[in-house]
Motif scaffolding. Sequence first.
Motif, PDB file in Angstrom:
ATOM      1  N   SER A  57       4.390   1.530 -12.232  1.00  0.00           N
ATOM      2  CA  SER A  57       3.934   0.437 -11.382  1.00  0.00           C
ATOM      3  C   SER A  57       3.748  -0.829 -12.198  1.00  0.00           C
ATOM      4  O   SER A  57       3.526  -1.897 -11.675  1.00  0.00           O
ATOM      5  CB  SER A  57       2.620   0.801 -10.743  1.00  0.00           C
ATOM      6  OG  SER A  57       1.646   0.915 -11.746  1.00  0.00           O
TER       7      SER A  57
ATOM      8  N   MET B 146      -1.052  -7.242   2.170  1.00  0.00           N
ATOM      9  CA  MET B 146       0.228  -6.700   2.638  1.00  0.00           C
ATOM     10  C   MET B 146       0.170  -5.194   2.844  1.00  0.00           C
ATOM     11  O   MET B 146       0.855  -4.663   3.694  1.00  0.00           O
ATOM     12  CB  MET B 146       1.323  -6.982   1.608  1.00  0.00           C
ATOM     13  CG  MET B 146       1.499  -8.446   1.294  1.00  0.00           C
ATOM     14  SD  MET B 146       2.019  -9.346   2.742  1.00  0.00           S
ATOM     15  CE  MET B 146       3.771  -9.345   2.473  1.00  0.00           C
ATOM     16  N   VAL B 147      -0.591  -4.494   2.020  1.00  0.00           N
ATOM     17  CA  VAL B 147      -0.669  -3.043   2.201  1.00  0.00           C
ATOM     18  C   VAL B 147      -2.126  -2.639   2.342  1.00  0.00           C
ATOM     19  O   VAL B 147      -3.027  -3.277   1.784  1.00  0.00           O
ATOM     20  CB  VAL B 147      -0.022  -2.253   1.040  1.00  0.00           C
ATOM     21  CG1 VAL B 147       1.430  -2.592   0.912  1.00  0.00           C
ATOM     22  CG2 VAL B 147      -0.754  -2.465  -0.250  1.00  0.00           C
TER      23      VAL B 147
ATOM     24  N   LEU C   1       8.866  -4.347   5.172  1.00  0.00           N
ATOM     25  CA  LEU C   1       7.940  -4.223   4.040  1.00  0.00           C
ATOM     26  C   LEU C   1       7.629  -2.763   3.743  1.00  0.00           C
ATOM     27  O   LEU C   1       7.568  -2.338   2.589  1.00  0.00           O
ATOM     28  CB  LEU C   1       6.645  -4.986   4.365  1.00  0.00           C
ATOM     29  CG  LEU C   1       5.499  -4.854   3.362  1.00  0.00           C
ATOM     30  CD1 LEU C   1       5.882  -5.444   2.011  1.00  0.00           C
ATOM     31  CD2 LEU C   1       4.237  -5.544   3.885  1.00  0.00           C
TER      32      LEU C   1
ATOM     33  N   VAL D 278       1.474  -0.546   5.907  1.00  0.00           N
ATOM     34  CA  VAL D 278       1.552  -1.972   6.201  1.00  0.00           C
ATOM     35  C   VAL D 278       0.852  -2.195   7.536  1.00  0.00           C
ATOM     36  O   VAL D 278       0.382  -1.255   8.162  1.00  0.00           O
ATOM     37  CB  VAL D 278       3.018  -2.452   6.234  1.00  0.00           C
ATOM     38  CG1 VAL D 278       3.679  -2.184   4.893  1.00  0.00           C
ATOM     39  CG2 VAL D 278       3.786  -1.791   7.361  1.00  0.00           C
TER      40      VAL D 278
ATOM     41  N   GLY E  28      -0.425  -5.623  -2.918  1.00  0.00           N
ATOM     42  CA  GLY E  28       0.690  -4.735  -3.210  1.00  0.00           C
ATOM     43  C   GLY E  28       0.132  -3.498  -3.870  1.00  0.00           C
ATOM     44  O   GLY E  28      -1.087  -3.371  -4.041  1.00  0.00           O
ATOM     45  N   LEU E  29       1.042  -2.600  -4.253  1.00  0.00           N
ATOM     46  CA  LEU E  29       0.577  -1.335  -4.803  1.00  0.00           C
ATOM     47  C   LEU E  29      -0.124  -1.478  -6.146  1.00  0.00           C
ATOM     48  O   LEU E  29      -1.053  -0.751  -6.441  1.00  0.00           O
ATOM     49  CB  LEU E  29       1.749  -0.372  -4.966  1.00  0.00           C
ATOM     50  CG  LEU E  29       2.148   0.412  -3.732  1.00  0.00           C
ATOM     51  CD1 LEU E  29       2.931   1.642  -4.149  1.00  0.00           C
ATOM     52  CD2 LEU E  29       0.938   0.831  -2.919  1.00  0.00           C
TER      53      LEU E  29
ATOM     54  N   ASP F 145       2.991  -8.771  -7.370  1.00  0.00           N
ATOM     55  CA  ASP F 145       1.750  -8.703  -6.586  1.00  0.00           C
ATOM     56  C   ASP F 145       0.879  -9.938  -6.804  1.00  0.00           C
ATOM     57  O   ASP F 145       0.063 -10.276  -5.956  1.00  0.00           O
ATOM     58  CB  ASP F 145       0.907  -7.486  -7.006  1.00  0.00           C
ATOM     59  CG  ASP F 145       1.340  -6.223  -6.278  1.00  0.00           C
ATOM     60  OD1 ASP F 145       2.418  -6.242  -5.675  1.00  0.00           O
ATOM     61  OD2 ASP F 145       0.585  -5.234  -6.339  1.00  0.00           O
TER      62      ASP F 145
ATOM     63  N   VAL G  86       7.458  -1.238  -0.280  1.00  0.00           N
ATOM     64  CA  VAL G  86       6.225  -1.284  -1.074  1.00  0.00           C
ATOM     65  C   VAL G  86       5.983  -0.032  -1.894  1.00  0.00           C
ATOM     66  O   VAL G  86       5.252  -0.077  -2.870  1.00  0.00           O
ATOM     67  CB  VAL G  86       4.946  -1.561  -0.247  1.00  0.00           C
ATOM     68  CG1 VAL G  86       4.736  -3.028  -0.089  1.00  0.00           C
ATOM     69  CG2 VAL G  86       4.944  -0.836   1.051  1.00  0.00           C
TER      70      VAL G  86
END
Lengths: 618, 409
Positions: free
Chosen positions: A616, A308-309, A461, A384, A358-359, A97, A465
């Motif tokens: 994560s 991205m998310v 994606l 996304v 990212g997450l 990330d 993710v």
Amino acid sequence: MSPMARTATVPAATDPAVIRNFCIIAHIDHGKSTLADRMLQLTGVVEQRAMKAQYLDRMDIERERGITIKSQAVRLPWELDGVSYALNMIDTPGHVDFTYEVSRSLAACEGAILLVDAAQGIEAQTLANLYLAMENNLTIIPVLNKIDLPAAQPEKYAAELANLIGGEPEDVLMVSGKTGVGVEALLDKIVRDLPAPVGDPTAPARAMIFDSVYDSYRGVVTYVRVVDGQLSPRERIQMMSTRATHELLEIGVSSPEPVPTKGLGVGEVGYLITGVKDVRQSKVGDTVTTLHKPATKSLGGYQDPKPMVFSGLYPLDGTDYPVLRDALEKFTLNDAALVYEPETSAALGFGFRVGFLGLLHLEITRERLEREYNLDLISTAPNVEYEVTLEDKKVLKVTNPSEYPVGKIAEVREPMVSATILAPTEFVGAIMELCQQRRGVMNGMDYLSEDRVEIRYRLPLAEIVFDFFDILKSRTRGYGSLDWKADGDQVSDLVKVDILLQGEQVDAFSAITHRDKAYAYGVMMTGKLRELIPRQQFEVPIQAAIGARIIARESIRAIRKDVLAKCYGGDITRKRKLLEKQKEGKKRMKMVGRVEVPQEAFIAALSSDESSKDKSKK
Amino acid sequence: MPSVLPLGDPAPADGILPAQAAVGADSRPFGLYAHIPFCAVRCGYCDFNTYTARELGGGASQDEYAATAVAEVRLAARVLADSGLPARPMSTVFFGGGTPTLLPARDLTTILRAAVEAWGLQEGAEVTTEANPDSVTRDSLQELADGGFTRVSFGMQSAVPHVLRVLDRTHRPERVPQAVAWAREAGLAVSVDLIYGTPGESMDDWETSVRTALSYEPDHISAYALIVEEGTKLAAQIRRGQVPAIDDDDHAAKYTLADGLFAAAGLHWYEVSNWARTPQDACRHNLAYWQGADWWGIGPGAHSHAGGVRWWNVKHPTAYAGRLQHGQSPAAGRETLDAPTREMERIMLQTRLAEGIRISSLGPAGRREVPLLIAQELIQPAAAFRDLLVLTLKGRLLADAVVRRLLPD
Ligand SMILES: Nc1nc2c(ncn2[C@@H]2O[C@H](COP(=O)(O)OP(=O)(O)OP(=O)(O)O)[C@@H](O)[C@H]2O)c(=O)[nH]1
Ligand SMILES: C[S@@+](CC[C@H](N)C(=O)[O-])C[C@H]1O[C@@H](n2cnc3c(N)ncnc32)[C@H](O)[C@@H]1O
Ligand code: SF4
Ligand SMILES: [Mg+2]
């Protein structure tokens, strides 16, 4: 043997020939920050008694999770053969990330230490970061770390490393960040092997901004690497992209505490304070010059990280909305990667749609918001960004499923990534199966050594993710590693799945999925909700639908008994207190039509199945 | 009465009550509850404040208990008088437990006599004791009747041996009709307690228990859905999967079955878990709890109430006896309810009663619910037209949910 420097170099008056700028890059957890600790100690910039593990990981959340999120630059004195040198070391994060943090750090350096855990070998972010370093023309020093571990296989991985970057296995340095073995030799090698910075001291000043941090006491602290010329205190500086000018209130170096200096010269790395309050006024990648003698050509940009998310963040308690708004505003001062805009949800009230890298970035941001601003937040299922073209050629960007247009859609494009997976060869089959299930297209495969492969896939994606990495880990018994980067978009057969409670659509549970996966999502979500929503006084049908077509259904049976059998003299107080609690609980219920849905049900339904906290991390 | 005490304000050593307790006391009936904290064995589902040891010592042993309880009766009379409450003869007395009849009948009548000396007893007052079927004899029941008791409530629970076993009950089912007959002989009114929804109890088992209880022709029946109280042996057995969990739907079906059989046999509900042959056969002591009367509860862990002041005694019999030996009030904590809280309790308790609650006495939020409650068949429409909110059978099963809807926002 090189002792710590007897005479330290003086900033602003240091010959570029005695400067070495380098960063430490590696896969996550391979020991960058621990190696940095030893360097801080050996060079004497941190006193023995002030030392603590991962000294440069200063944020609470970095310390708790044991990971680096922000890069940190430190000026270290070092002496070799009687000459005093100034080393600028940058410790970088390893998590995918935060790859953008690594790339901005690289721009400030001539060399990189590529650190590899001698018990793990090369992993996906090793390759990704190496690639970035080579793209930036940096000189690479390969180093195997953790050689103190009994499970270390230094010969094997030295061969792998040499194979990867050229050179001989014997050239790979062996160190232990834990015991300090080999670190002095490494510092010597940095001085010998890395090129000194070159620049024109007489040219107009040009300095590259590689980091910009908001500090509540000092305002924005801008980290720069001077390429040409000189920056001095009290001078007016200019940002080349915006032509905005600022007074230079303080200039200095980190060692690792900020130390004001008489300026910064060619090749030096340090910080600037101008009194601006917003990191966006001091953009990473921008070039700083001086007003009285401005440069004409900027150093060439660095692109803003792209979210991205996306996830909706809502305060559990609606009255906390202004607190959340202020908190997000403060966060963006310091995190150029964070973007947000207000949105409302019928089910969750007022909140924000927030874009993340990212997450992990999402999780960390959310946790910090909750902790630092004492908020309880619900985050909706991450999404996304889709590009929807309507039949009338209008194009919409959709980051929130409830904004997905109804009918009249010509095409939908979804973002793609190119992913690199490294794993022992025995898992190739399992990995290919996983990627296939995730709608991946193989781009190639290489053997790094007899027993290790690199597999490259192009994947949507949205398919990677969320839980992809966890599943990859479990299917490769922990040995697989993953790196990915954005890779355009593609037209896909996507649909929006809605969830209905008693016929009422619950916007927070809508999802955009590939048509083939809509059914699975519907079954999963309706099943989950059936477990999570308490029985009501009437039957509650739960349905999943694509448009008007129902694809899955469940139902919560009506509750038939809700009465305590006994309520005598000694029970009254207890019973009343229970009633008071239930009444409080009712306030924490969200009404969907006539159905009472506890907020806990929203949280649980929107979180992934396994608690994602420690997983994560990788 | 579950044994965990609530959290409240501390109670003073002299037991003197806040002024609120005396306000309007003249118009409120007064009753006595006497807690007898002893049992022969502890049933696995039971959470009551009860002890199986004979010798707790320090005035708390079974032999000394009557004398200790009498000491509290005397202290109670003094505290009420000193707190400005008028002396009111008792309209109801209830001995509960534990197993009151584990003590010799003489001990129970001694305590009763002391209370009558202290406050007097109204003409025709109801004086009940709980009893386990195997802790009474023909003689002991006669002695209780002679000593002033008018009513006995037997813990029958079930007529089915395997259900009694899961409940840890020690009595044989045949013992119940015998005890009932003896009580009748002695001139006592009879009630039996039943429990339904015990793990492993089938619908047929329950029907057998209901029909068997009815065959004894009691004046009154209490039927309780089994509550799995935290910290009991039963709760642990369920948690470990040794016995199946209880099921609300099963409870609802069994309640419905029982209510139908009771009604057919001429027993009518007057509170969610209580049925009586005639309105006079209802347990007046328990009704007094639900109608906001005053009562003093003597014994360890016993709760008392006067005019919106609720208090409770220290839980352990030894601590309880110790307080009394030092001439101190055994009260451990109390709460003085403000008007909205009293109103909340009133709605919570009266909604459970067949006599119902005046709709016009509810707040606007509660009144707004009435049409919806009728539509959902939770309250009786005919009663509602007479300004009374009375639960239907479906409503009784969802009484707590109805109460939550009637409370002010
Ligand atoms: N045995 C041993 N353990 C080490 C060594 N170096 C680091 N570690 C351990 O490896 C773990 C990760 O170390 P870090 O220094 O935080 O790794 P990092 O590369 O900075 O991690 P990120 O910043 O999250 O990418 C920690 O538990 C360290 O104690 C070493 O030389 N030997
Ligand atoms: C104070 S108790 C005890 C009376 C007497 N000791 C006996 O057990 O027969 C009064 C009644 O409460 C009921 N009871 C006790 N524990 C219960 C529980 N956990 N759930 C439902 N009813 C319960 C039983 O029906 C019992 O007869
Ligand atoms: S006999 Fe009654 S009070 Fe005693 S333990 Fe059993 S249920 Fe509880
Ligand atoms: Mg680190």
